[in-house]
Design an enzyme around this catalytic site. Structure first.
Site, PDB file in Angstrom:
ATOM      1  N   TYR A  64      -7.926   8.748  -1.554  1.00  0.00           N
ATOM      2  CA  TYR A  64      -6.557   8.322  -1.848  1.00  0.00           C
ATOM      3  C   TYR A  64      -6.261   6.954  -1.227  1.00  0.00           C
ATOM      4  O   TYR A  64      -5.816   6.037  -1.916  1.00  0.00           O
ATOM      5  CB  TYR A  64      -5.569   9.373  -1.330  1.00  0.00           C
ATOM      6  CG  TYR A  64      -4.131   9.020  -1.603  1.00  0.00           C
ATOM      7  CD1 TYR A  64      -3.552   9.309  -2.833  1.00  0.00           C
ATOM      8  CD2 TYR A  64      -3.350   8.389  -0.638  1.00  0.00           C
ATOM      9  CE1 TYR A  64      -2.232   8.984  -3.096  1.00  0.00           C
ATOM     10  CE2 TYR A  64      -2.030   8.067  -0.892  1.00  0.00           C
ATOM     11  CZ  TYR A  64      -1.476   8.367  -2.122  1.00  0.00           C
ATOM     12  OH  TYR A  64      -0.166   8.036  -2.378  1.00  0.00           O
ATOM     13  N   LYS A  68      -5.867   3.230  -3.166  1.00  0.00           N
ATOM     14  CA  LYS A  68      -4.638   2.444  -2.974  1.00  0.00           C
ATOM     15  C   LYS A  68      -4.978   1.050  -2.431  1.00  0.00           C
ATOM     16  O   LYS A  68      -4.397   0.050  -2.864  1.00  0.00           O
ATOM     17  CB  LYS A  68      -3.665   3.165  -2.036  1.00  0.00           C
ATOM     18  CG  LYS A  68      -3.116   4.455  -2.603  1.00  0.00           C
ATOM     19  CD  LYS A  68      -2.306   4.222  -3.862  1.00  0.00           C
ATOM     20  CE  LYS A  68      -1.641   5.488  -4.351  1.00  0.00           C
ATOM     21  NZ  LYS A  68      -0.832   5.295  -5.547  1.00  0.00           N
TER      22      LYS A  68
END
Length: 157
Positions: A64, A68
């Site tokens: 994650y 990002k």
């Protein structure tokens, strides 16, 4: 055509691995966001505002945070006159779909926010107000990265 003729672009696009699988998560959170930035720039967008995540880092071991961080770099490379990246902590919001673990975390962080309001979470309404406020204020450079505390401050404006 939807990406043409706009001075400012806002991007809050994202999904979860649980909903889309690993490949789908990467496709939405990195590839689609980067493509939207490229289309916006080609259409004349000068200022791109991206909602990312606290801890975003393209070198992270966590998928994650790595994705990002990767998309932040890709968006910056597009060459906007101004790029603002918001890195909120846990978003406090009501969802239509059931996410029991997230619900428990939000309840806990909602209580923590009463004592430490900018430390671990932020209401989505505050993020939205901060995104608009950053467009209305002069920039502090070509790329601005706003962490959770700054989002809270701007969101009050």
């Amino acid at each position: 055509a939807a990406f043409r003729g706009h001075d400012v672009g806002f991007c809050c696009l994202g999904t979860t691995r649980a909903k889309a699988g690993t490949d789908g998560f990467v496709r939405v959170d990195r590839d689609y966001v980067a493509q939207a930035a490229e289309l916006a720039r080609a259409g004349g967008c000068k200022h791109f505002v991206l909602q990312s995540s606290r801890g975003a880092d393209r070198h992270s071991r966590f998928l994650y945070l790595r994705v990002k961080g990767e998309v932040e770099n890709l968006v910056q490379a597009v060459g906007f006159d101004r790029c603002t990246i918001l890195r909120p902590a846990v978003l406090l919001c009501r969802r239509q779909e059931s996410r029991p673990t997230e619900w428990v975390a939000q309840q806990f962080l909602g209580l923590v926010a009463q004592v430490f309001p900018t430390a671990y979470s932020v209401p989505v309404e505050t993020v939205a107000r901060a995104m608009v406020a950053c467009v209305l204020q002069p920039g502090e450079g070509k790329v601005e990265v706003l962490e959770n505390g700054a989002i809270h401050e701007l969101g009050k404006a």
